[in-house]
Design a protein around this motif. Sequence first.
Motif, mmCIF file in Angstrom:
data_model
loop_
_atom_site.group_PDB
_atom_site.id
_atom_site.type_symbol
_atom_site.label_atom_id
_atom_site.label_comp_id
_atom_site.label_asym_id
_atom_site.label_seq_id
_atom_site.Cartn_x
_atom_site.Cartn_y
_atom_site.Cartn_z
ATOM 1 N N VAL A 189 6.355 -5.943 39.622
ATOM 2 C CA VAL A 189 7.641 -6.427 40.140
ATOM 3 C C VAL A 189 8.613 -6.711 38.994
ATOM 4 O O VAL A 189 9.778 -6.313 39.051
ATOM 5 N N ARG A 190 8.132 -7.380 37.952
ATOM 6 C CA ARG A 190 9.008 -7.635 36.807
ATOM 7 C C ARG A 190 9.511 -6.333 36.197
ATOM 8 O O ARG A 190 10.671 -6.228 35.815
ATOM 9 N N GLY A 191 8.649 -5.327 36.126
ATOM 10 C CA GLY A 191 9.056 -4.037 35.579
ATOM 11 C C GLY A 191 10.069 -3.328 36.457
ATOM 12 O O GLY A 191 11.049 -2.781 35.968
ATOM 13 N N PRO B 275 7.457 -17.421 44.379
ATOM 14 C CA PRO B 275 6.954 -16.070 44.536
ATOM 15 C C PRO B 275 6.275 -15.561 43.276
ATOM 16 O O PRO B 275 5.615 -14.557 43.301
ATOM 17 N N GLU B 276 6.407 -16.252 42.186
ATOM 18 C CA GLU B 276 5.854 -15.798 40.917
ATOM 19 C C GLU B 276 4.396 -16.210 40.729
ATOM 20 O O GLU B 276 3.788 -15.820 39.754
ATOM 21 N N ARG C 287 3.330 -1.418 31.050
ATOM 22 C CA ARG C 287 3.587 -2.850 31.240
ATOM 23 C C ARG C 287 2.370 -3.594 31.772
ATOM 24 O O ARG C 287 2.354 -4.811 31.793
ATOM 25 N N ILE C 288 1.387 -2.864 32.245
ATOM 26 C CA ILE C 288 0.206 -3.506 32.800
ATOM 27 C C ILE C 288 -0.680 -3.941 31.644
ATOM 28 O O ILE C 288 -1.129 -3.128 30.850
ATOM 29 N N GLY D 218 10.668 -12.361 45.046
ATOM 30 C CA GLY D 218 9.805 -12.845 46.123
ATOM 31 C C GLY D 218 9.522 -11.779 47.162
ATOM 32 O O GLY D 218 8.376 -11.599 47.584
ATOM 33 N N VAL D 219 10.553 -11.052 47.569
ATOM 34 C CA VAL D 219 10.378 -10.007 48.578
ATOM 35 C C VAL D 219 9.445 -8.911 48.060
ATOM 36 O O VAL D 219 8.496 -8.518 48.737
ATOM 37 N N PHE D 220 9.704 -8.438 46.847
ATOM 38 C CA PHE D 220 8.863 -7.370 46.309
ATOM 39 C C PHE D 220 7.443 -7.849 46.018
ATOM 40 O O PHE D 220 6.479 -7.107 46.229
ATOM 41 N N THR D 221 7.310 -9.080 45.577
ATOM 42 C CA THR D 221 5.972 -9.630 45.355
ATOM 43 C C THR D 221 5.203 -9.667 46.663
ATOM 44 O O THR D 221 4.043 -9.230 46.737
#
Length: 155
Positions: A19-21, A7-8, A140-141, A108-111
């Motif tokens: 998503v990481r944030g 998913p990454e 973070r972007i 994965g779900v949020f991605t």
Amino acid sequence: MAGRTSPEDGDHPVVQQVVRGLLAIPPDHADPREAAIVAAETAYGQLRARLVMSLGELGFDALWARAIRLAMTPTAVAAMRQGRPLDPALRTLVHDRDTDATTRVLHGVFTRFFEVFVTFIGEPLMVGIITQLWPALTERISDPMQRKELDHDAI
């Protein structure tokens, strides 16, 4: 989405940063698995509350269900095809997984959710909505042009 190894490795780097944030947990947390689940549940609740206003409940639920389906393992998909229901609740998806697997599933779900969302409304609008909910994520972007698009006061 076929051909991806995890998913990454999605098509939208900004989605990965968001998503990481959203799902970041302190490294010294006493129970990192539970912290990851709580972070995901909190993010889901805030997303749902905000997006139901524009998408409606059915629209949000359809988008979330699609993300869940895209993030599911082949075993879970096979179970659904055989008529065994799979509860899309986050805790149910990760109930028998260790910390690393839990983190991968939630990411994965949020991605997938944000990738589907970007397909419908575009990346700049998606990021704008996200930064309304979580202003700290703007920092973070890493793409300066994306940050400039989000800064309504930029010249």
